[in-house]
Design a protein around this motif. Structure first.
Motif, mmCIF file in Angstrom:
data_model
loop_
_atom_site.group_PDB
_atom_site.id
_atom_site.type_symbol
_atom_site.label_atom_id
_atom_site.label_comp_id
_atom_site.label_asym_id
_atom_site.label_seq_id
_atom_site.Cartn_x
_atom_site.Cartn_y
_atom_site.Cartn_z
ATOM 1 N N UNK A 58 0.879 -1.163 0.000
ATOM 2 C CA UNK A 58 0.000 0.000 0.000
ATOM 3 C C UNK A 58 0.914 1.210 0.000
ATOM 4 N N UNK A 59 1.025 1.865 -1.129
ATOM 5 C CA UNK A 59 2.071 2.838 -1.403
ATOM 6 C C UNK A 59 2.216 3.921 -0.340
ATOM 7 N N UNK A 60 1.162 4.688 -0.082
ATOM 8 C CA UNK A 60 1.268 5.807 0.863
ATOM 9 C C UNK A 60 1.453 5.293 2.292
ATOM 10 N N UNK A 61 0.795 4.179 2.622
ATOM 11 C CA UNK A 61 0.972 3.589 3.956
ATOM 12 C C UNK A 61 2.438 3.241 4.182
ATOM 13 N N UNK A 62 3.076 2.676 3.168
ATOM 14 C CA UNK A 62 4.500 2.323 3.269
ATOM 15 C C UNK A 62 5.357 3.573 3.473
ATOM 16 N N UNK A 63 5.088 4.625 2.702
ATOM 17 C CA UNK A 63 5.854 5.871 2.847
ATOM 18 C C UNK A 63 5.668 6.471 4.240
ATOM 19 N N UNK A 64 4.424 6.520 4.698
ATOM 20 C CA UNK A 64 4.133 7.153 5.989
ATOM 21 C C UNK A 64 4.725 6.338 7.136
ATOM 22 N N UNK A 65 4.773 5.035 6.984
ATOM 23 C CA UNK A 65 5.416 4.201 7.998
ATOM 24 C C UNK A 65 6.880 4.592 8.159
ATOM 25 N N UNK A 66 7.561 4.836 7.034
ATOM 26 C CA UNK A 66 8.964 5.263 7.092
ATOM 27 C C UNK A 66 9.099 6.669 7.674
ATOM 28 N N UNK A 67 8.167 7.549 7.310
ATOM 29 C CA UNK A 67 8.185 8.914 7.850
ATOM 30 C C UNK A 67 7.978 8.882 9.358
ATOM 31 N N UNK A 68 7.066 8.042 9.809
ATOM 32 C CA UNK A 68 6.805 7.913 11.238
ATOM 33 C C UNK A 68 8.055 7.454 11.993
ATOM 34 N N UNK A 69 8.768 6.505 11.405
ATOM 35 C CA UNK A 69 10.002 6.026 12.042
ATOM 36 C C UNK A 69 11.056 7.126 12.113
ATOM 37 N N UNK A 70 11.140 7.938 11.059
ATOM 38 C CA UNK A 70 12.152 8.999 11.015
ATOM 39 C C UNK A 70 11.822 10.161 11.945
ATOM 40 N N UNK A 71 10.550 10.510 12.035
ATOM 41 C CA UNK A 71 10.156 11.713 12.778
ATOM 42 C C UNK A 71 9.701 11.426 14.208
ATOM 43 N N UNK A 72 9.311 10.197 14.457
ATOM 44 C CA UNK A 72 8.767 9.866 15.775
ATOM 45 C C UNK A 72 7.298 10.215 15.934
ATOM 46 N N UNK A 73 6.662 10.716 14.864
ATOM 47 C CA UNK A 73 5.224 11.018 14.910
ATOM 48 C C UNK A 73 4.468 9.717 14.638
ATOM 49 N N UNK A 74 3.601 9.285 15.534
ATOM 50 C CA UNK A 74 2.921 7.996 15.345
ATOM 51 C C UNK A 74 2.044 7.976 14.100
ATOM 52 N N UNK A 75 1.984 6.807 13.476
ATOM 53 C CA UNK A 75 1.081 6.582 12.349
ATOM 54 C C UNK A 75 -0.085 5.728 12.818
ATOM 55 N N UNK A 76 -1.293 6.080 12.369
ATOM 56 C CA UNK A 76 -2.465 5.253 12.622
ATOM 57 C C UNK A 76 -3.046 4.867 11.265
ATOM 58 N N UNK A 77 -2.900 3.610 10.908
ATOM 59 C CA UNK A 77 -3.396 3.112 9.622
ATOM 60 C C UNK A 77 -4.859 2.709 9.788
#
Length: 212
Positions: free
Chosen positions: A113-132
């Motif tokens: 899932x393209x954007x989910x994959x990108x946001x997961x990486x962004x969450x890891x880099x920034x520390x901002x939690x992702x809620x899928x």
């Protein structure tokens, strides 16, 4: 090592994923045109924050990431979205990143899932939690060949929440062209009692020039 690299280029030449010219995976001209700025767009009651205008080069970079899984293109999109996050998100906040999901058919074709994959990486880099927590609850057509009104009809009522979410939610997508996808995603979020975050409703890497 330099000789091996040159020999590799002769045997297996690569092309720029922005303009298809033979050479590095992204040429200097395309890399310089992908320079994140900051654009703020209103779509009805939505406020969308974006990093770049959706130019032909930007379109090819997004396609390279979305359809071909090119890591370098992924990294450019991640950098663009993170650039905007750093501008508009205060530190020590309770914000949560909510990616806009792909259809099941697209996920099967791309292997993710393209954007989910990108946001997961962004969450890891920034520390901002992702809620899928967003999901497509019915089949939709591919949006690429549809005009504005057709896109709105195609997506009407298409999103729902798959789980409960806490905190202030920020919708994340790769590009906003007509606003139909983000408008429907925001409707799904708000329909179950979650209010989109203050002035920060959505963040995208790119925004269509006709919306400017």
């Amino acid at each position: 090592m330099h000789v091996i690299s040159e020999l590799s280029q002769l045997l297996f030449p690569s092309r720029c994923f922005g303009c298809s010219v033979l050479g590095p995976s992204i040429c200097s001209a395309c890399r310089s045109s992908w320079h994140p700025h900051y654009y703020k767009t209103k779509i009805d009651r939505l406020t969308v924050h974006s990093a770049l205008l959706y130019t032909p080069t930007a379109s090819k970079i997004i396609l390279a990431a979305k359809e071909s899984g090119v890591k370098g293109a992924d990294e450019l999109l991640i950098d663009a979205i993170t650039h905007v996050l750093n501008k508009v998100i205060p530190s020590n906040s309770l914000y949560r990143l909510v990616p806009v999901p792909s259809s099941k058919a697209s996920q099967r074709r791309r292997g993710r899932s393209f954007v989910v994959d990108l946001v997961s990486q962004i969450s890891q880099q920034t520390g901002i939690p992702m809620i899928d927590c967003l999901q497509l609850s019915r089949r939709v057509q591919d949006q690429s060949g549809l005009h504005r009104d057709e896109r709105a009809i195609n997506l009407a009522g298409a999103f729902s929440l798959s789980s409960r979410a806490r905190g202030e939610l920020i919708l994340i997508d790769d590009v906003v062209t007509t606003g139909a996808t983000l408008r429907e995603a925001a409707r799904a979020v708000n329909s179950q009692g979650f209010q989109a975050v203050g002035s920060v409703t959505a963040i995208t890497a790119c925004v269509a020039q006709r919306l400017r």
